[in-house]
Design a protein around this motif. Structure first.
Motif, PDB file in Angstrom:
ATOM      1  N   GLY A 118       6.459   5.624  12.783  1.00  0.00           N
ATOM      2  CA  GLY A 118       6.426   5.825  11.335  1.00  0.00           C
ATOM      3  C   GLY A 118       7.100   4.679  10.601  1.00  0.00           C
ATOM      4  O   GLY A 118       6.580   4.183   9.592  1.00  0.00           O
ATOM      5  N   LEU A 119       8.232   4.251  11.106  1.00  0.00           N
ATOM      6  CA  LEU A 119       8.932   3.114  10.501  1.00  0.00           C
ATOM      7  C   LEU A 119       8.088   1.843  10.609  1.00  0.00           C
ATOM      8  O   LEU A 119       7.963   1.085   9.640  1.00  0.00           O
ATOM      9  N   GLY A 120       7.492   1.634  11.764  1.00  0.00           N
ATOM     10  CA  GLY A 120       6.624   0.475  11.945  1.00  0.00           C
ATOM     11  C   GLY A 120       5.429   0.506  11.014  1.00  0.00           C
ATOM     12  O   GLY A 120       5.014  -0.526  10.481  1.00  0.00           O
ATOM     13  N   SER A 121       4.898   1.691  10.784  1.00  0.00           N
ATOM     14  CA  SER A 121       3.777   1.836   9.861  1.00  0.00           C
ATOM     15  C   SER A 121       4.178   1.473   8.439  1.00  0.00           C
ATOM     16  O   SER A 121       3.422   0.840   7.710  1.00  0.00           O
ATOM     17  N   MET A 122       5.368   1.872   8.057  1.00  0.00           N
ATOM     18  CA  MET A 122       5.856   1.546   6.716  1.00  0.00           C
ATOM     19  C   MET A 122       6.067   0.042   6.550  1.00  0.00           C
ATOM     20  O   MET A 122       5.814  -0.502   5.480  1.00  0.00           O
ATOM     21  N   LEU A 123       6.535  -0.617   7.588  1.00  0.00           N
ATOM     22  CA  LEU A 123       6.884  -2.032   7.504  1.00  0.00           C
ATOM     23  C   LEU A 123       5.758  -2.971   7.922  1.00  0.00           C
ATOM     24  O   LEU A 123       5.922  -4.191   7.821  1.00  0.00           O
ATOM     25  N   SER A 124       4.647  -2.434   8.378  1.00  0.00           N
ATOM     26  CA  SER A 124       3.580  -3.286   8.891  1.00  0.00           C
ATOM     27  C   SER A 124       2.950  -4.120   7.775  1.00  0.00           C
ATOM     28  O   SER A 124       2.811  -3.665   6.645  1.00  0.00           O
ATOM     29  N   PRO A 125       2.556  -5.350   8.100  1.00  0.00           N
ATOM     30  CA  PRO A 125       1.980  -6.228   7.084  1.00  0.00           C
ATOM     31  C   PRO A 125       0.536  -5.886   6.732  1.00  0.00           C
ATOM     32  O   PRO A 125       0.042  -6.303   5.699  1.00  0.00           O
TER      33      PRO A 125
ATOM     34  N   GLY B   6      -3.252   2.005  13.125  1.00  0.00           N
ATOM     35  CA  GLY B   6      -3.076   2.164  14.562  1.00  0.00           C
ATOM     36  C   GLY B   6      -1.765   2.838  14.922  1.00  0.00           C
ATOM     37  O   GLY B   6      -1.715   3.687  15.822  1.00  0.00           O
ATOM     38  N   LEU B   7      -0.707   2.488  14.225  1.00  0.00           N
ATOM     39  CA  LEU B   7       0.596   3.112  14.488  1.00  0.00           C
ATOM     40  C   LEU B   7       0.582   4.585  14.109  1.00  0.00           C
ATOM     41  O   LEU B   7       1.148   5.428  14.820  1.00  0.00           O
ATOM     42  N   LEU B   8      -0.068   4.921  12.998  1.00  0.00           N
ATOM     43  CA  LEU B   8      -0.187   6.321  12.594  1.00  0.00           C
ATOM     44  C   LEU B   8      -1.025   7.111  13.596  1.00  0.00           C
ATOM     45  O   LEU B   8      -0.708   8.262  13.919  1.00  0.00           O
ATOM     46  N   ALA B   9      -2.085   6.479  14.114  1.00  0.00           N
ATOM     47  CA  ALA B   9      -2.913   7.137  15.126  1.00  0.00           C
ATOM     48  C   ALA B   9      -2.102   7.411  16.392  1.00  0.00           C
ATOM     49  O   ALA B   9      -2.196   8.501  16.981  1.00  0.00           O
ATOM     50  N   ALA B  10      -1.297   6.448  16.800  1.00  0.00           N
ATOM     51  CA  ALA B  10      -0.445   6.632  17.980  1.00  0.00           C
ATOM     52  C   ALA B  10       0.564   7.761  17.745  1.00  0.00           C
ATOM     53  O   ALA B  10       0.817   8.574  18.639  1.00  0.00           O
ATOM     54  N   GLY B  11       1.125   7.829  16.543  1.00  0.00           N
ATOM     55  CA  GLY B  11       2.041   8.919  16.216  1.00  0.00           C
ATOM     56  C   GLY B  11       1.348  10.271  16.258  1.00  0.00           C
ATOM     57  O   GLY B  11       1.920  11.259  16.719  1.00  0.00           O
ATOM     58  N   GLY B  12       0.114  10.309  15.796  1.00  0.00           N
ATOM     59  CA  GLY B  12      -0.655  11.545  15.866  1.00  0.00           C
ATOM     60  C   GLY B  12      -0.917  11.977  17.296  1.00  0.00           C
ATOM     61  O   GLY B  12      -0.825  13.161  17.632  1.00  0.00           O
ATOM     62  N   LEU B  13      -1.227  11.022  18.161  1.00  0.00           N
ATOM     63  CA  LEU B  13      -1.448  11.348  19.569  1.00  0.00           C
ATOM     64  C   LEU B  13      -0.167  11.854  20.232  1.00  0.00           C
ATOM     65  O   LEU B  13      -0.204  12.767  21.060  1.00  0.00           O
ATOM     66  N   LEU B  14       0.959  11.274  19.847  1.00  0.00           N
ATOM     67  CA  LEU B  14       2.231  11.771  20.383  1.00  0.00           C
ATOM     68  C   LEU B  14       2.568  13.156  19.834  1.00  0.00           C
ATOM     69  O   LEU B  14       3.325  13.902  20.453  1.00  0.00           O
ATOM     70  N   GLY B  15       2.007  13.510  18.680  1.00  0.00           N
ATOM     71  CA  GLY B  15       2.149  14.870  18.170  1.00  0.00           C
ATOM     72  C   GLY B  15       1.520  15.874  19.121  1.00  0.00           C
ATOM     73  O   GLY B  15       2.022  16.989  19.292  1.00  0.00           O
ATOM     74  N   ILE B  16       0.420  15.481  19.762  1.00  0.00           N
ATOM     75  CA  ILE B  16      -0.195  16.343  20.770  1.00  0.00           C
ATOM     76  C   ILE B  16       0.760  16.543  21.941  1.00  0.00           C
ATOM     77  O   ILE B  16       0.932  17.657  22.443  1.00  0.00           O
ATOM     78  N   LEU B  17       1.408  15.459  22.370  1.00  0.00           N
ATOM     79  CA  LEU B  17       2.387  15.565  23.451  1.00  0.00           C
ATOM     80  C   LEU B  17       3.550  16.469  23.041  1.00  0.00           C
ATOM     81  O   LEU B  17       4.051  17.249  23.854  1.00  0.00           O
ATOM     82  N   THR B  18       3.955  16.387  21.784  1.00  0.00           N
ATOM     83  CA  THR B  18       5.020  17.255  21.277  1.00  0.00           C
ATOM     84  C   THR B  18       4.649  18.727  21.464  1.00  0.00           C
ATOM     85  O   THR B  18       5.498  19.543  21.820  1.00  0.00           O
ATOM     86  N   MET B  19       3.398  19.057  21.236  1.00  0.00           N
ATOM     87  CA  MET B  19       2.956  20.444  21.384  1.00  0.00           C
ATOM     88  C   MET B  19       2.751  20.833  22.849  1.00  0.00           C
ATOM     89  O   MET B  19       2.939  22.001  23.212  1.00  0.00           O
ATOM     90  N   LEU B  20       2.384  19.880  23.687  1.00  0.00           N
ATOM     91  CA  LEU B  20       2.146  20.184  25.097  1.00  0.00           C
ATOM     92  C   LEU B  20       3.435  20.382  25.899  1.00  0.00           C
ATOM     93  O   LEU B  20       3.447  21.156  26.859  1.00  0.00           O
TER      94      LEU B  20
ATOM     95  N   ASN C  78       0.828  -1.192   0.000  1.00  0.00           N
ATOM     96  CA  ASN C  78       0.000   0.000   0.000  1.00  0.00           C
ATOM     97  C   ASN C  78       0.873   1.257   0.000  1.00  0.00           C
ATOM     98  O   ASN C  78       1.614   1.508   0.946  1.00  0.00           O
ATOM     99  N   LYS C  79       0.767   2.048  -1.064  1.00  0.00           N
ATOM    100  CA  LYS C  79       1.586   3.262  -1.173  1.00  0.00           C
ATOM    101  C   LYS C  79       1.199   4.306  -0.145  1.00  0.00           C
ATOM    102  O   LYS C  79       2.040   5.065   0.320  1.00  0.00           O
ATOM    103  N   LYS C  80      -0.075   4.343   0.227  1.00  0.00           N
ATOM    104  CA  LYS C  80      -0.537   5.324   1.208  1.00  0.00           C
ATOM    105  C   LYS C  80       0.167   5.131   2.540  1.00  0.00           C
ATOM    106  O   LYS C  80       0.649   6.084   3.143  1.00  0.00           O
ATOM    107  N   LYS C  81       0.230   3.883   3.003  1.00  0.00           N
ATOM    108  CA  LYS C  81       0.866   3.654   4.301  1.00  0.00           C
ATOM    109  C   LYS C  81       2.370   3.877   4.231  1.00  0.00           C
ATOM    110  O   LYS C  81       2.980   4.301   5.204  1.00  0.00           O
ATOM    111  N   LEU C  82       2.966   3.622   3.077  1.00  0.00           N
ATOM    112  CA  LEU C  82       4.399   3.903   2.931  1.00  0.00           C
ATOM    113  C   LEU C  82       4.678   5.399   3.008  1.00  0.00           C
ATOM    114  O   LEU C  82       5.597   5.831   3.711  1.00  0.00           O
ATOM    115  N   VAL C  83       3.896   6.187   2.300  1.00  0.00           N
ATOM    116  CA  VAL C  83       4.106   7.635   2.285  1.00  0.00           C
ATOM    117  C   VAL C  83       3.810   8.244   3.653  1.00  0.00           C
ATOM    118  O   VAL C  83       4.602   9.029   4.181  1.00  0.00           O
TER     119      VAL C  83
END
Length: 133
Positions: free
Chosen positions: A58-65, A72-86, A2-7
């Protein structure tokens, strides 16, 4: 594959790397002073850990089967983006002096990178919904 998950995974990997190394070199916080450590120093160290985890997600998302795992990995990364801002705004903060580099450069850069991670995670959840691969 899936190109979407790779990008999306690659974007999250790059954002995580920038969040991790940014406060150390690209948009540095104040130098460490053993007599009086500035808050921004500890915030920068915290961002190092958060950014590293975002990059690994992000790496796990790219390599996930599967697309579901990638989602789920992208969602977790997004949630950590909130922590980055906090971290520079509410949790640890930066220096009180508005003329310091950590206030004028580091905090805005981390806010932009954190928002980009949140958007990447949300976009990943939306684009990969219903996908099986």
């Amino acid at each position: 594959m899936n190109k979407k998950k790779l990008v999306l995974g690659a974007v999250l990997l790059i954002l995580g790397a920038l969040i991790a190394i940014g406060p150390q070199s690209i948009f540095p916080v104040c130098e460490f002073n053993p007599e009086k450590a500035m808050k921004c120093h500890w915030m920068g160290k915290s961002e190092l850990g958060v950014g590293a985890v975002i990059a690994l997600l992000g790496l796990g998302s790219m390599l996930s089967p599967s697309a579901q795992l990638s989602r789920g990995l992208l969602a977790a990364g997004g949630l950590l983006g909130i922590l980055t801002m906090l971290l520079p705004t509410k949790l640890i903060g930066v220096c009180m002096n508005v003329h310091m580099q950590c206030v004028t450069l580091t905090r805005p850069a981390l806010l932009v990178l954190g928002a980009a991670a949140v958007l990447t995670g949300a976009l990943g959840v939306w684009l990969l919904r219903g996908s099986e691969r």
